[in-house]
Write a protein that holds these residues in place. Structure first.
Motif, PDB file in Angstrom:
ATOM      1  N   ASN A 243      13.127  -5.089   1.310  1.00 23.98           N
ATOM      2  CA  ASN A 243      13.099  -5.747   0.007  1.00 23.98           C
ATOM      3  C   ASN A 243      11.724  -6.324  -0.313  1.00 23.98           C
ATOM      4  OD1 ASN A 243      13.591  -8.813  -1.289  1.00 23.98           O
ATOM      5  ND2 ASN A 243      14.629  -7.155  -2.376  1.00 23.98           N
ATOM      6  N   SER A 244      11.043  -6.841   0.718  1.00 23.55           N
ATOM      7  CA  SER A 244       9.747  -7.483   0.513  1.00 23.55           C
ATOM      8  C   SER A 244       8.582  -6.495   0.519  1.00 23.55           C
ATOM      9  CB  SER A 244       9.513  -8.545   1.591  1.00 23.55           C
ATOM     10  OG  SER A 244       9.466  -7.951   2.877  1.00 23.55           O
ATOM     11  N   GLY A 245       8.870  -5.215   0.812  1.00 24.85           N
ATOM     12  CA  GLY A 245       7.820  -4.203   0.833  1.00 24.85           C
ATOM     13  C   GLY A 245       7.096  -4.096   2.151  1.00 24.85           C
ATOM     14  N   HIS A 246       7.603  -4.741   3.208  1.00 28.41           N
ATOM     15  CA  HIS A 246       6.942  -4.693   4.511  1.00 28.41           C
ATOM     16  C   HIS A 246       7.333  -3.462   5.325  1.00 28.41           C
ATOM     17  CE1 HIS A 246       6.167  -8.947   3.553  1.00 28.41           C
ATOM     18  NE2 HIS A 246       5.123  -8.803   4.356  1.00 28.41           N
ATOM     19  N   LEU A 247       8.271  -2.664   4.827  1.00 30.79           N
ATOM     20  CA  LEU A 247       8.588  -1.372   5.427  1.00 30.79           C
ATOM     21  C   LEU A 247       8.322  -0.313   4.367  1.00 30.79           C
ATOM     22  CD1 LEU A 247      11.859  -1.949   7.514  1.00 30.79           C
ATOM     23  CD2 LEU A 247       9.538  -1.599   8.355  1.00 30.79           C
ATOM     24  N   PRO A 248       7.098   0.192   4.288  1.00 30.29           N
ATOM     25  CA  PRO A 248       6.738   1.155   3.239  1.00 30.29           C
ATOM     26  C   PRO A 248       7.669   2.361   3.225  1.00 30.29           C
ATOM     27  CG  PRO A 248       4.781   0.422   4.425  1.00 30.29           C
ATOM     28  CD  PRO A 248       5.959  -0.107   5.180  1.00 30.29           C
ATOM     29  N   GLY A 249       8.024   2.808   2.014  1.00 32.36           N
ATOM     30  CA  GLY A 249       8.897   3.970   1.881  1.00 32.36           C
ATOM     31  C   GLY A 249      10.365   3.631   1.894  1.00 32.36           C
ATOM     32  N   CYS A 250      10.692   2.361   2.114  1.00 32.71           N
ATOM     33  CA  CYS A 250      12.094   1.922   2.145  1.00 32.71           C
ATOM     34  C   CYS A 250      12.298   0.897   1.029  1.00 32.71           C
ATOM     35  CB  CYS A 250      12.449   1.307   3.494  1.00 32.71           C
ATOM     36  SG  CYS A 250      12.106   2.363   4.913  1.00 32.71           S
ATOM     37  N   TYR A 251      13.291   1.128   0.151  1.00 33.82           N
ATOM     38  CA  TYR A 251      13.455   0.229  -0.994  1.00 33.82           C
ATOM     39  C   TYR A 251      14.854  -0.368  -1.014  1.00 33.82           C
ATOM     40  CZ  TYR A 251      13.826  -1.728  -5.619  1.00 33.82           C
ATOM     41  OH  TYR A 251      14.029  -2.604  -6.647  1.00 33.82           O
ATOM     42  N   VAL A 252      14.930  -1.692  -0.931  1.00 32.14           N
ATOM     43  CA  VAL A 252      16.167  -2.457  -1.107  1.00 32.14           C
ATOM     44  C   VAL A 252      15.938  -3.417  -2.269  1.00 32.14           C
ATOM     45  CG1 VAL A 252      17.637  -4.248  -0.120  1.00 32.14           C
ATOM     46  CG2 VAL A 252      17.011  -2.270   1.262  1.00 32.14           C
ATOM     47  N   SER A 253      16.735  -3.295  -3.305  1.00 34.14           N
ATOM     48  CA  SER A 253      16.581  -4.140  -4.485  1.00 34.14           C
ATOM     49  C   SER A 253      17.096  -5.555  -4.204  1.00 34.14           C
ATOM     50  CB  SER A 253      17.350  -3.545  -5.664  1.00 34.14           C
ATOM     51  OG  SER A 253      18.750  -3.562  -5.414  1.00 34.14           O
ATOM     52  N   ASP A 254      16.713  -6.483  -5.067  1.00 37.72           N
ATOM     53  CA  ASP A 254      17.192  -7.869  -4.935  1.00 37.72           C
ATOM     54  C   ASP A 254      18.715  -7.908  -4.989  1.00 37.72           C
ATOM     55  OD1 ASP A 254      14.562  -8.676  -4.852  1.00 37.72           O
ATOM     56  OD2 ASP A 254      14.474  -9.241  -6.974  1.00 37.72           O
TER      57      ASP A 254
END
Length: 368
Positions: A243-254
């Motif tokens: 969610n915070s962008g610290h795992l590039p390529g992985c997207y979890v919305s709020d």
């Protein structure tokens, strides 16, 4: 040893890859326990129509040091735990220059590794990255190695010459027009440079998963693509990092992150199974399933996905968690979305109507 290539190209079943990582303190125990449980069961708990073909080993995911795939392979060799599974190392360009990447590939070839996933890689958290090559350059390097092996072989034994079966990543989970088109254009470049299959990045948006299939059909990219499924739970840091962008390529919305915090493990299992059933119904070639080191849970998720089948549509709202601002290249019937008009090009360098310098061919957008 079975081969991913045979599963993707010659089997009618839905290919399953288990993505495994070492435990705390670089421990091999989670990987060994998973493989021991699979070997003990003989794969009897894998549902019909699913082909558990291989395990994949990331290389320092998120830019954080972990056991290297070469070390995992060395420790598993001779144990018999890989007898019926292919071994797919992730190869990233962040830690090695071109010569070192070539050496790693030579070592894999000597150990009988055939399938590799070529990645640019995440920027290291506490070190300086190399990035002499990126994913396209690595695919070109692999293709040249394959060609040299063919040229050394005789005309009568070409099918017996070892060749790397290389894959690459693509993300349909981009929500602006430029970033999404850049992903698709680069996917075509990767295919031209030798990618034989694709694995998506991580996201929870069935409309985007369908969009990728529409684009590949329009671009006539007749290559197998596997959906990336990650077992999200509220008991580890992965969803928060995604969610915070610290795992590039992985997207979890709020929205998805907030939902996870109120769910039970059974609900986490259900969402993962729904996503697998979705990919299967959309005619993806298979899935890459990560975030699980308990073999029993792994099988339960696959069994539930088999039960859901085409009924995943009933749960589609649970699999559509985009950000507030979204861009989709196609509608749900495959109709193209009108693109934003392009900027007016400069007529010539130094023209009176040109107020800004003309860009060079190597723009930032083309260097991803």
């Amino acid at each position: 040893m079975r081969r991913l290539k045979d599963s993707l190209l010659n089997s009618p079943d839905f290919t399953v890859i288990a993505e495994l990582t070492s435990g705390q303190g670089y421990s091999m125990d989670p990987i060994v326990r998973f493989l021991e449980a699979h070997k003990a069961s003989g794969g009897s708990e894998i549902p019909k129509g699913f082909d558990f073909a291989s395990i994949a080993l990331p290389q320092n995911p998120g830019g954080i040091s972990n056991l290297d795939p070469t070390d995992v392979l060395a420790q598993l060799s001779g144990t018999g735990l890989l007898d019926d599974l292919d071994f797919i190392p992730h190869m990233s360009c962040k830690d090695h220059n071109k010569a070192a990447l070539h050496s790693v590939l030579v070592g894999y070839k000597q150990r009988g590794v055939q399938s590799v996933l070529a990645l640019t890689g995440d920027k290291p958290v506490s070190a300086k990255g190399v990035f002499e090559l990126e994913a396209v350059g690595l695919l070109q390097l692999i293709s040249k190695m394959n060609l040299k092996e063919l040229l050394k072989g005789g005309h009568d034994d070409l099918s017996q010459i070892p060749q790397f079966f290389s894959g690459a990543a693509v993300s349909p989970f981009k929500y602006s027009e430029p970033s999404q088109l850049q992903q698709y254009f680069k996917m075509e470049k990767k295919a031209a440079c030798g990618a034989r299959f694709f694995i998506t990045q991580v996201g929870w948006d069935w409309k985007k998963s369908l969009e990728l299939k529409f684009y590949m059909e329009e671009a006539k990219l007749n290559l197998p693509v596997l959906g990336n499924c990650y077992f999200l739970t509220s008991t580890n840091a992965a969803p928060r990092l995604m969610n915070s962008g610290h795992l590039p390529g992985c997207y979890v919305s709020d929205e998805l992150l907030a939902t996870l915090k109120s769910e039970t493990k059974e609900q986490h299992i259900e969402r993962c199974a729904q996503q697998i059933a979705m990919y299967r119904a959309m005619d993806y070639a298979g899935i890459d399933l990560g975030g699980i080191h308990d073999y029993e849970t792994f099988c339960i998720i696959l069994q539930r996905a088999a039960e859901i089948g085409e009924g995943w549509v009933e749960f589609q709202d649970n699999l559509c968690r985009p950000p507030e601002a979204t861009f989709y290249l196609y509608d749900q019937e495959g109709g193209r979305t009108p693109l934003a008009p392009g900027k007016k090009p400069c007529t010539s360098a130094g023209s009176a109507s040109c107020t800004k310098p003309c860009s060079t061919p190597a723009t930032k957008a083309s260097m991803d």
